[in-house]
Design a protein around this motif. Structure first.
Motif, PDB file in Angstrom:
ATOM      1  N   GLY A  40       0.780  -1.175   0.053  1.00  0.00           N
ATOM      2  CA  GLY A  40       0.194  -0.004  -0.144  1.00  0.00           C
ATOM      3  C   GLY A  40       0.647   1.219  -0.033  1.00  0.00           C
ATOM      4  N   ARG A  44       0.067   1.738  -3.633  1.00  0.00           N
ATOM      5  CA  ARG A  44      -1.377   1.901  -3.438  1.00  0.00           C
ATOM      6  C   ARG A  44      -2.256   0.673  -3.066  1.00  0.00           C
ATOM      7  NH1 ARG A  44      -1.130   4.418  -7.934  1.00  0.00           N
ATOM      8  NH2 ARG A  44      -2.809   3.378  -8.701  1.00  0.00           N
ATOM      9  N   SER A  45      -2.131  -0.122  -4.155  1.00  0.00           N
ATOM     10  CA  SER A  45      -3.016  -1.405  -3.736  1.00  0.00           C
ATOM     11  C   SER A  45      -2.056  -2.606  -4.660  1.00  0.00           C
ATOM     12  CB  SER A  45      -4.370  -1.406  -4.652  1.00  0.00           C
ATOM     13  OG  SER A  45      -4.311  -1.223  -6.017  1.00  0.00           O
ATOM     14  N   LYS A  46      -2.544  -3.855  -4.236  1.00  0.00           N
ATOM     15  CA  LYS A  46      -2.026  -5.162  -5.000  1.00  0.00           C
ATOM     16  C   LYS A  46      -2.321  -5.055  -6.346  1.00  0.00           C
ATOM     17  CE  LYS A  46      -4.201  -8.762  -5.539  1.00  0.00           C
ATOM     18  NZ  LYS A  46      -5.024 -10.039  -5.401  1.00  0.00           N
ATOM     19  N   GLU A  47      -3.616  -4.494  -6.779  1.00  0.00           N
ATOM     20  CA  GLU A  47      -3.775  -4.524  -8.279  1.00  0.00           C
ATOM     21  C   GLU A  47      -2.765  -3.710  -9.154  1.00  0.00           C
ATOM     22  OE1 GLU A  47      -6.797  -6.706  -6.001  1.00  0.00           O
ATOM     23  OE2 GLU A  47      -5.901  -4.524  -5.919  1.00  0.00           O
TER      24      GLU A  47
END
Length: 204
Positions: A40, A44-47
Motif C-alpha cells: 500500500g 497503493r494496492s496489490k492490483e
C-alpha cells in the motif's frame, strides 16, 4: 534493492508462477521478503502493483526480441547482406516461436490478462500506453520499420503484427502440434500480398 524494487520483482515472479488471478498479496510479500504494509505504501494496492509487474514482464520479453534482432542485424551487416523484409519477418517469427517453451509462462500470462480487461477498468487504463509502445516495437523488430522515422507506417504495421501475435499465441496454447510455424506465417503473408494473382512478383 529497496522494498519498492523487491515488491516489483516478487510480483513479476508470482505472475509467471501463479498467474494474475491466483496471486495474493501474501504471495507477493513471501516472494519479495517485504511486508503487507509496503504494498500500500509504495503502490497503493496489490492490483496496481500487479499491473505494473505485468507491463515489466512484457517489456522484458520485448527487450529479448530486440536484443536478438540486433544480433541478427549485426551479423547481416558484417556480411554485407541486408535482409529483405520477408526474410526479416521469417527470422523474427522463428525466434518468437522457437522461444515458446522457454517463455510459455509469459504467453499464458498475456492471455489471462487479455481475458480480464473488459472487467477491470484500471488494468485497461494501465495497458493503453504500453500497448501503443509495444506496437512500435513489433513493427521495428519484425519488419524493420523505424517508428521515429516513419511513425504512421510503424503504427499500422505494429497493429498488424500485434494482431498476428495474439492469434499465434492462441493457436500455440490450444494445440502446439498444429500451430503455425515461421514458414507458415511467411507463406501466408505472401499469399495475402499476391491476392488472386500468384504470378505477381515476390515482394521480398
Amino acid at each position: 534493492m529497496g522494498h519498492r524494487e523487491d515488491l516489483l520483482e516478487g510480483a513479476k515472479r508470482c505472475l509467471l508462477e501463479k498467474g494474475y488471478a491466483r496471486t495474493t498479496a501474501r504471495d507477493i510479500v513471501a516472494a519479495s521478503g517485504t511486508n503487507l504494509a509496503s504494498i500500500g505504501y509504495h503502490y497503493r494496492s496489490k492490483e496496481a502493483l500487479l499491473n505494473l509487474a505485468f507491463i515489466k514482464v512484457t517489456e522484458e520479453w520485448g527487450d529479448m526480441l530486440t536484443e536478438e534482432a540486433g544480433e541478427v542485424e549485426e551479423a547481416a551487416a558484417a556480411e554485407d547482406t541486408p535482409q529483405a523484409p520477408l526474410d526479416q519477418f521469417h527470422e523474427t517469427w522463428k525466434r518468437v516461436i522457437g522461444s515458446y517453451e522457454k517463455t510459455r509462462a509469459v504467453w499464458q500470462l498475456q492471455m489471462e490478462v487479455i481475458s480480464r480487461i473488459d472487467t477491470d477498468p484500471e488494468l485497461q487504463k494501465a495497458l493503453a500506453g504500453p500497448q501503443r509502445e509495444g506496437r512500435d516495437g513489433l513493427a521495428e523488430n519484425m519488419l524493420g520499420i523505424d517508428p521515429e522515422a516513419d511513425p504512421e507506417r510503424a503504427r499500422v504495421a505494429g497493429i498488424f503484427c500485434q494482431a498476428l501475435l495474439a492469434g499465434v499465441m492462441v493457436q500455440w496454447m490450444m494445440d502446439s502440434d498444429s500451430a503455425p510455424s515461421a514458414q507458415d506465417l511467411t507463406d501466408g503473408l505472401k499469399v495475402v500480398l499476391e491476392g488472386r494473382n500468384p504470378s505477381r512478383q515476390d515482394p521480398s
